[in-house]
Motif scaffolding. Structure first.
Motif: not given
Length: 305
Positions: A58-77, A79-86
């Motif tokens: 539902l949201g995150c800060n910029r630090s988390f977004a960048q760790l996940g491979g996104f530029e902006d936190s709004s891009e994660l809204i 999505k779930n963990d399967f959409d991330m780089v881990w």
């Protein structure tokens, strides 16, 4: 009638205008508050995220977004963990923790785990998760916060490696080696130290006081303390321990042990114990041979005289 209608419409329009202005101001205030909150979240030295009951972001800060491979936190809204780089194993572990927190409605603190970053690096994290509730007290999601502890884990691994190297080196020694703290409690000893005194290494008790170890040794099968009482034996050995640094010889059965005690900076004692029985035997035989040679020489001198 027309004038009345016009006045009525004008009044409604005016009221609506006031409501719109008021609502606009409220929205601006809310937006400003959200902007301030987002700025704070982006400035703190932690990664923060929150999810719904399905573990959808539902949201995150910029630090988390960048760790996940996104530029902006709004891009994660959305999505779930399967959409991330881990990787899959990490993803499943994260979601299991989410489920545990939401099902128990209890926080789960300081989860030590790994994470694959967008740069392909494996990092170590210290993560804490807490449940989020709605106004009725029902769990509506989970909030997570973590920080990178890779540096700390690297230092811990290096320390463990160094400690293991030290232990291996101590165990490889032919002599008995022991370290006692300033309070005389056992810190470190090798198996040879216990072997010299006929005690199994398995009986070593870290943090045991030297005085208590002496009492155990005095009554251990095979220990010879002569005609001394146990307490007399213990006190005599304690006095020698307190007189460190010093070098002295000790008889243990038919063996001779050379003891070298040295003080550490904090007042503890490091002791090296070497079995010199063979050397003492050789010295005794050499002394006896020299004596015989001297006596033979004296007899020869007397004969020639």
């Amino acid at each position: 009638m027309f004038e009345f209608t016009l006045l009525f419409v004008s009044a409604i329009a005016c009221a609506l205008g006031i409501l719109v202005v008021r609502r606009t101001r409220e929205l601006k205030a809310i937006r400003a508050e959200l902007d301030t909150t987002n700025q704070i979240l982006d400035l703190i030295p932690y990664s923060v995220f929150w999810k719904d009951t399905e573990s959808v972001y539902l949201g995150c800060n910029r630090s988390f977004a960048q760790l996940g491979g996104f530029e902006d936190s709004s891009e994660l809204i959305g999505k779930n963990d399967f959409d991330m780089v881990w990787d899959t194993e990490e993803t499943l572990a994260y979601r299991d923790d989410d489920a545990e927190v939401m099902q128990s409605a209890q926080p789960k603190m300081h989860i030590i785990e790994t994470q694959l970053t967008a740069e392909g690096k494996r990092t170590w994290l210290d993560t804490s998760k807490v449940p989020l509730f709605d106004k009725q007290g029902r769990v509506r999601g989970v909030l997570g916060i973590f920080h990178d502890i890779t540096g700390r884990k690297t230092m811990e691994s290096e320390l463990e490696r160094t400690q293991q190297l030290l232990y291996d080196a101590v165990e490889a020694m032919d002599s008995g080696f022991v370290v006692y703290g300033p309070d005389t409690r056992l810190i470190l000893a090798n198996a040879k130290y216990f072997e010299m005194y006929g005690m199994p290494f398995a009986e070593m008790r870290p943090n045991e006081r030297y005085e208590d170890l002496l009492r155990r040794y005095a009554v251990h099968p095979g220990t010879e303390i002569g005609d001394q009482e146990v307490e007399e034996f213990v006190q005599s050995r304690l006095r020698k321990h307190e007189r460190a640094p010093r070098d002295w010889m000790q008889r243990v059965g038919d063996r001779t042990i050379r003891i070298s005690d040295r003080r550490t900076k904090d007042g503890g004692v490091v002791s090296l114990r070497t079995d010199v029985s063979e050397l003492v035997c050789i010295q005794a035989k050499l002394k006896e041979a020299l004596g015989e040679a001297e006596r033979a020489n004296q007899a020869k001198t007397q004969f020639l005289a």
